[in-house]
Design an enzyme around this catalytic site. Structure first.
Site, mmCIF file in Angstrom:
data_model
loop_
_atom_site.group_PDB
_atom_site.id
_atom_site.type_symbol
_atom_site.label_atom_id
_atom_site.label_comp_id
_atom_site.label_asym_id
_atom_site.label_seq_id
_atom_site.Cartn_x
_atom_site.Cartn_y
_atom_site.Cartn_z
ATOM 1 N N CYS A 186 -7.269 1.103 12.072
ATOM 2 C CA CYS A 186 -6.118 0.407 12.653
ATOM 3 C C CYS A 186 -6.450 -0.018 14.067
ATOM 4 O O CYS A 186 -6.402 -1.181 14.410
ATOM 5 C CB CYS A 186 -4.901 1.314 12.595
ATOM 6 N N ARG B 141 0.821 -1.221 0.000
ATOM 7 C CA ARG B 141 0.000 0.000 0.000
ATOM 8 C C ARG B 141 0.850 1.265 0.000
ATOM 9 O O ARG B 141 0.563 2.226 -0.708
ATOM 10 C CB ARG B 141 -0.942 0.007 1.210
ATOM 11 N N ASP C 59 1.925 1.876 13.424
ATOM 12 C CA ASP C 59 3.109 2.664 13.044
ATOM 13 C C ASP C 59 3.685 3.163 14.380
ATOM 14 O O ASP C 59 3.205 4.146 14.949
ATOM 15 C CB ASP C 59 2.603 3.809 12.147
ATOM 16 N N HIS D 280 5.109 -1.997 13.678
ATOM 17 C CA HIS D 280 6.198 -1.800 12.715
ATOM 18 C C HIS D 280 6.837 -0.417 12.774
ATOM 19 O O HIS D 280 6.235 0.542 13.270
ATOM 20 C CB HIS D 280 5.700 -2.084 11.287
#
Ligand SMILES: Nc1nc(=O)c2c([nH]1)NC[C@@H]1CN(c3ccc(C(=O)N[C@@H](CCC(=O)O)C(=O)O)cc3)CN21
Ligand SMILES: O=c1ccn([C@H]2C[C@H](O)[C@@H](COP(=O)(O)O)O2)c(=O)[nH]1
Length: 283
Positions: free
Chosen positions: A160, A22, A183, A221
């Site tokens: 998310c 993405r 994130d 991540h």
């Protein structure tokens, strides 16, 4: 704060590189992280190893509570965080469901406040939960879910942090929040604040005592272009003591949150932090 830094270090020590289609970037990734925030003892999980824009994080949360679907409404509250996803992602710009500049589509709070029923009408998940909690009811299904696969194609991003479950034990309110994708340098800085503040606010408006908030993350991540700043700058710093979040005690209902509350109704006391770090953002 220690748990946050430990997760960052774990990603660096044990993370596996994963290509993300993405965004077109690689992410150093671990699976499964569990964080816990002690709302009962006001341990506000604000990052101190860089300056955190905590007001924008709470503005985002307030926008979800209100069911906003437009980045300009988030901006008016003090969060610019949806501008890029609403206006810069090519797949969303090409999507026929996009209603124009700043439209985010059927994401987050839209699902939380007006989930479309197949037979017409909508479900106000948050309204139901608050009504139950105000009467001391926990039906073991006090679940606020933004995750609606049938409408993913109508929104700019899949949620998310997708599910918040509220539980009551002995007059104390607990929250368990689930996040599918995180994130860690940018998003988690906000998400920690949001999980803590959601429990604090819900306890305040339902008259329950706040307990613990449990934050369960699946894919955590660091994007490849964020890694040097995390590894060589942020992780080299010593954290400071946690500050305190003060919420205006006049906020007493969902209606208050929907109508007059602004960021002036939130204050952080004793926030000592290191210099800001500008992490790259991936759209
Ligand atoms: N790649 C990505 N990461 C995210 O964390 C994220 C998304 N996309 N898309 C949807 C939302 C938007 N969120 C965001 C978006 C931007 C910032 C950000 O730029 N934060 C800066 C400055 C904030 C400000 O000035 O108000 C930061 O330093 O924290 C944080 C969270 C969290 N989400
Ligand atoms: O509250 C949020 C919202 C988004 N994120 C991050 C997690 C990912 O890096 C991206 C979303 O990309 P997907 O390809 O949809 O997983 O945004 C976050 O950390 N917190």
């Amino acid at each position: 704060m220690k748990a946050y830094l430990a997760l960052c270090q774990r990603i660096i020590d044990e993370g596996v590189w994963v290509n993300n289609e993405r965004t077109g970037k690689r992410c150093l990734t671990v699976i499964n992280a569990e964080l816990q925030y002690d709302v009962a003892n006001q341990a506000f999980p604000l990052i101190t190893t860089r300056k955190s824009y905590w007001k924008a994080a709470i503005a985002e949360l307030l926008g979800y509570i209100r069911g906003y679907d437009n980045a300009s409404d988030f901006r008016a509250l003090g969060a610019k965080t949806w501008d890029a996803n609403a206006n810069e992602n090519q797949a969303w710009l090409n999507n026929s469901y996009r209603k124009g500049q700043d439209d985010m589509g059927r994401v987050y709070g839209v699902q939380g406040r007006s989930w479309a029923k197949p037979d017409g009408g909508v479900v106000d998940q948050l309204g139901k939960i608050i009504d139950d909690l105000c009467r001391g009811i926990d039906d073991r299904g006090e679940i606020l879910s933004f995750y609606n696969p049938g409408e993913f194609h109508m929104g700019c991003l899949r949620p998310c942090m997708h599910t918040h479950t509220f539980s009551v034990l002995d007059g104390t309110l607990y929250l368990t929040s689930y996040q599918r994708s995180c994130d860690v340098p940018l998003g988690l800085n906000f998400n920690q604040i949001q999980v803590y503040t959601l429990l604090a606010l819900m306890a305040q408006i339902t008259g329950l005592k706040p307990g613990q908030a449990y934050h369960k993350i699946v894919n955590a991540h660091i994007y490849e272009d964020q890694l040097p700043l995390m590894r060589d700058v942020q992780l080299k710093r010593e954290p400071f003591e946690s500050p305190k979040l003060v919420i205006n005690p006049d906020i007493k209902s969902l209606k208050d949150l929907e109508t007059w509350v602004t960021m002036d109704d939130f204050e952080v006391i004793g926030y000592q932090h290191h210099e800001g770090i500008k992490y790259p953002f991936s759209v």
